[in-house]
Scaffold this motif. Structure first.
Motif, PDB file in Angstrom:
ATOM      1  N   VAL A 144      -9.153   9.085  63.182  1.00  0.00           N
ATOM      2  CA  VAL A 144      -9.282   8.042  62.070  1.00  0.00           C
ATOM      3  C   VAL A 144     -10.553   8.043  61.207  1.00  0.00           C
ATOM      4  N   THR A 145     -11.304   9.146  61.480  1.00  0.00           N
ATOM      5  CA  THR A 145     -12.777   9.185  61.038  1.00  0.00           C
ATOM      6  C   THR A 145     -12.865   9.902  59.564  1.00  0.00           C
ATOM      7  N   GLY A 146     -11.746  10.698  59.414  1.00  0.00           N
ATOM      8  CA  GLY A 146     -11.668  11.601  58.296  1.00  0.00           C
ATOM      9  C   GLY A 146     -11.794  10.954  56.858  1.00  0.00           C
ATOM     10  N   THR A 147     -12.261  11.455  56.083  1.00  0.00           N
ATOM     11  CA  THR A 147     -12.609  10.953  54.835  1.00  0.00           C
ATOM     12  C   THR A 147     -11.223  10.736  54.004  1.00  0.00           C
ATOM     13  N   GLY A 148     -10.338  11.261  54.408  1.00  0.00           N
ATOM     14  CA  GLY A 148      -9.144  11.270  53.562  1.00  0.00           C
ATOM     15  C   GLY A 148      -8.274  10.047  54.199  1.00  0.00           C
ATOM     16  N   ASP A 149      -8.808   9.628  55.633  1.00  0.00           N
ATOM     17  CA  ASP A 149      -7.955   8.436  56.361  1.00  0.00           C
ATOM     18  C   ASP A 149      -8.238   7.217  55.818  1.00  0.00           C
ATOM     19  N   ARG A 150      -7.321   6.172  56.005  1.00  0.00           N
ATOM     20  CA  ARG A 150      -7.322   5.033  55.455  1.00  0.00           C
ATOM     21  C   ARG A 150      -8.547   4.243  55.987  1.00  0.00           C
ATOM     22  N   PHE A 151      -9.186   4.554  57.223  1.00  0.00           N
ATOM     23  CA  PHE A 151     -10.350   4.075  57.728  1.00  0.00           C
ATOM     24  C   PHE A 151     -11.665   4.666  57.116  1.00  0.00           C
ATOM     25  N   GLY A 152     -11.504   6.140  56.944  1.00  0.00           N
ATOM     26  CA  GLY A 152     -12.585   6.818  56.891  1.00  0.00           C
ATOM     27  C   GLY A 152     -13.048   6.921  55.253  1.00  0.00           C
ATOM     28  N   ASP A 153     -12.208   6.490  54.438  1.00  0.00           N
ATOM     29  CA  ASP A 153     -12.485   6.738  52.778  1.00  0.00           C
ATOM     30  C   ASP A 153     -13.851   5.955  52.581  1.00  0.00           C
ATOM     31  N   PRO A 154     -14.887   6.776  52.277  1.00  0.00           N
ATOM     32  CA  PRO A 154     -16.032   5.836  51.914  1.00  0.00           C
ATOM     33  C   PRO A 154     -16.091   5.294  50.548  1.00  0.00           C
ATOM     34  N   ASN A 155     -15.046   5.598  49.896  1.00  0.00           N
ATOM     35  CA  ASN A 155     -14.827   4.811  48.435  1.00  0.00           C
ATOM     36  C   ASN A 155     -14.004   3.741  48.558  1.00  0.00           C
ATOM     37  N   LEU A 156     -13.389   3.660  49.607  1.00  0.00           N
ATOM     38  CA  LEU A 156     -12.532   2.248  49.703  1.00  0.00           C
ATOM     39  C   LEU A 156     -12.697   1.834  51.288  1.00  0.00           C
ATOM     40  N   PRO A 157     -13.891   1.569  51.667  1.00  0.00           N
ATOM     41  CA  PRO A 157     -13.978   1.285  53.077  1.00  0.00           C
ATOM     42  C   PRO A 157     -13.105   0.082  53.569  1.00  0.00           C
ATOM     43  N   SER A 158     -12.517   0.150  54.712  1.00  0.00           N
ATOM     44  CA  SER A 158     -11.461  -0.804  55.173  1.00  0.00           C
ATOM     45  C   SER A 158     -12.256  -2.111  55.785  1.00  0.00           C
ATOM     46  N   PRO A 159     -11.718  -3.179  55.482  1.00  0.00           N
ATOM     47  CA  PRO A 159     -12.137  -4.378  56.022  1.00  0.00           C
ATOM     48  C   PRO A 159     -12.314  -4.420  57.403  1.00  0.00           C
ATOM     49  N   ILE A 160     -11.570  -3.592  58.035  1.00  0.00           N
ATOM     50  CA  ILE A 160     -11.574  -3.604  59.709  1.00  0.00           C
ATOM     51  C   ILE A 160     -13.152  -3.041  60.186  1.00  0.00           C
ATOM     52  N   HIS A 161     -13.973  -2.492  59.388  1.00  0.00           N
ATOM     53  CA  HIS A 161     -15.113  -2.026  59.780  1.00  0.00           C
ATOM     54  C   HIS A 161     -16.068  -3.418  60.204  1.00  0.00           C
ATOM     55  N   ALA A 162     -15.703  -4.512  59.464  1.00  0.00           N
ATOM     56  CA  ALA A 162     -16.506  -5.581  59.724  1.00  0.00           C
ATOM     57  C   ALA A 162     -16.376  -6.195  61.229  1.00  0.00           C
TER      58      ALA A 162
END
Length: 371
Positions: free
Chosen positions: A171-189
């Protein structure tokens, strides 16, 4: 308070949130899942999303009559009987509360709330309004999990001694929906970040196989092994020990973002045998005492399990052809949930199921459990 009488079928249904999981919910509601047509029971009236493009696309794709970007407008215009809340977890409480107050029952993606105390409050709100709130425990309804549960309930494995649930996902890859630094997932909160999105799966599966067990000794190692700064943690290794009617029960819950291939395995070990499954590539293996005596039991197990592996291979091929997959349990859960809402019978995921899983997540996140 008991739920108020239902209007004439079909139930008017709305979906809030068009993220990745919405496809499974909408497929069921549109009658395109492995369950089949839902005509006469469900009328998919509307889809709501902050993005008008996403809302319009989902409505057109799955045959909803209308789309909205404002939930209050949807509730006032459509007066839905049931609303699926599929938005990020941080929004669940206000959105679910608004739906309940508008007279709708709510099917909410997990986790409904960050803590069990907040969940208890929301369930009390639903009860006070005469409405019903349930959470998606979808993997509990996959065929192999149901089969293991049946074996446990029938005593085929003996008293449950140990349960292991293991997930490996990169899940941590920058190409993953959770890992993209340009579109951070709200689940990180969430308190445990992205892994919090998976802890509910761990918790409800463990509770399902250990009814009556109280886990009081918990050690949870939360770690970050990767270099993606979006993640506070990306690894969980938890050990739990509890006491139940049949004595001590051990459990291990493991989330790993660095191993391959993707996996979601469940193993239940009893005093007399064990059962295991892999939900991403479904198979079922059951090892238990069989006719023929102890000397022949191992041989019989090999024969039976060999046949079972062959059967699993054929079933996997059949599943691909019939478009079944890891989310098959979602369709079964939703089918049973709507049946219960229509008939006024107990929901397949009960209040007790939800609170039990949420309290277990609280334990995993507690300072006392942290290593």
């Amino acid at each position: 308070m008991a739920p108020t009488p239902r209007p004439t079928l079909p139930l008017k249904v709305a979906v809030v949130g068009t993220g990745g999981i919405s496809e499974a919910h909408l497929s069921f509601l549109a009658g395109r899942s492995s369950v089949g047509p839902v005509d006469g029971r469900i009328d998919l009236r509307a889809v709501c999303d902050l993005s008008p493009v996403a809302a319009r696309y989902a409505a057109r794709t799955f045959g909803a009559a209308a789309h909205y970007t404002d939930l209050d407008e949807l509730l006032a215009t459509e007066s839905p009987d049931v609303v699926h809340v599929l938005t990020p977890p941080s929004t669940h409480i206000p959105l679910a509360t608004a739906c309940l107050k508008a007279g709708a029952d709510v099917i909410c993606e997990k986790p409904v709330t960050p803590t069990s105390m907040e969940l208890a409050d929301l369930l009390a709100t639903a009860d006070g309004l005469g409405r019903r709130l349930t959470e998606s425990h979808n993997y509990r309804f996959n065929r192999t999990i149901v089969a293991i549960g049946d074996a446990v309930e029938a005593g085929e494995l003996g008293a449950v001694r140990e349960v292991e649930v293991r997930i490996a996902l990169p899940v941590t890859g920058t190409g993953d929906r959770f890992g993209d630094p340009n579109l951070p997932s709200p689940i990180h909160a969430m308190p445990a970040g992205v892994i919090h999105d998976f802890t509910t799966h761990f918790a409800y599966l463990l509770c399902h196989f250990t009814p009556g067990v109280r886990f009081e000794r918990v050690a949870a190692a939360w770690s970050r092994h990767g270099d993606n700064d979006l993640f506070r943690v990306d690894d969980l290794d938890a050990l739990l020990i509890g006491e139940g009617p049949d004595g001590a029960v051990h459990a291990r819950l493991r989330f790993d973002a660095r191993s391959a291939p993707d996996m979601f395995s469940v193993v239940v070990r009893g005093a007399d045998g064990y059962a295991e499954t892999e939900l991403f590539q479904p198979f079922l293996r059951v090892v238990k005492p069989r006719p023929g005596g102890s000397k022949l039991s191992g041989v019989v197990n090999h024969l039976v399990n060999g046949a079972g592996q062959a059967s699993s291979g054929l079933r996997n091929l059949s599943d691909k052809i019939l478009q079944h997959g890891p989310l098959e349990g979602m369709y079964a859960m939703l089918d049973q949930t709507y049946d219960a809402l229509i008939k006024g019978t107990p929901l397949p995921v009960s209040t007790e199921d939800m609170l039990g899983a949420s309290r277990l997540v609280d334990l995993l996140l507690s300072e006392e459990a942290a290593l």
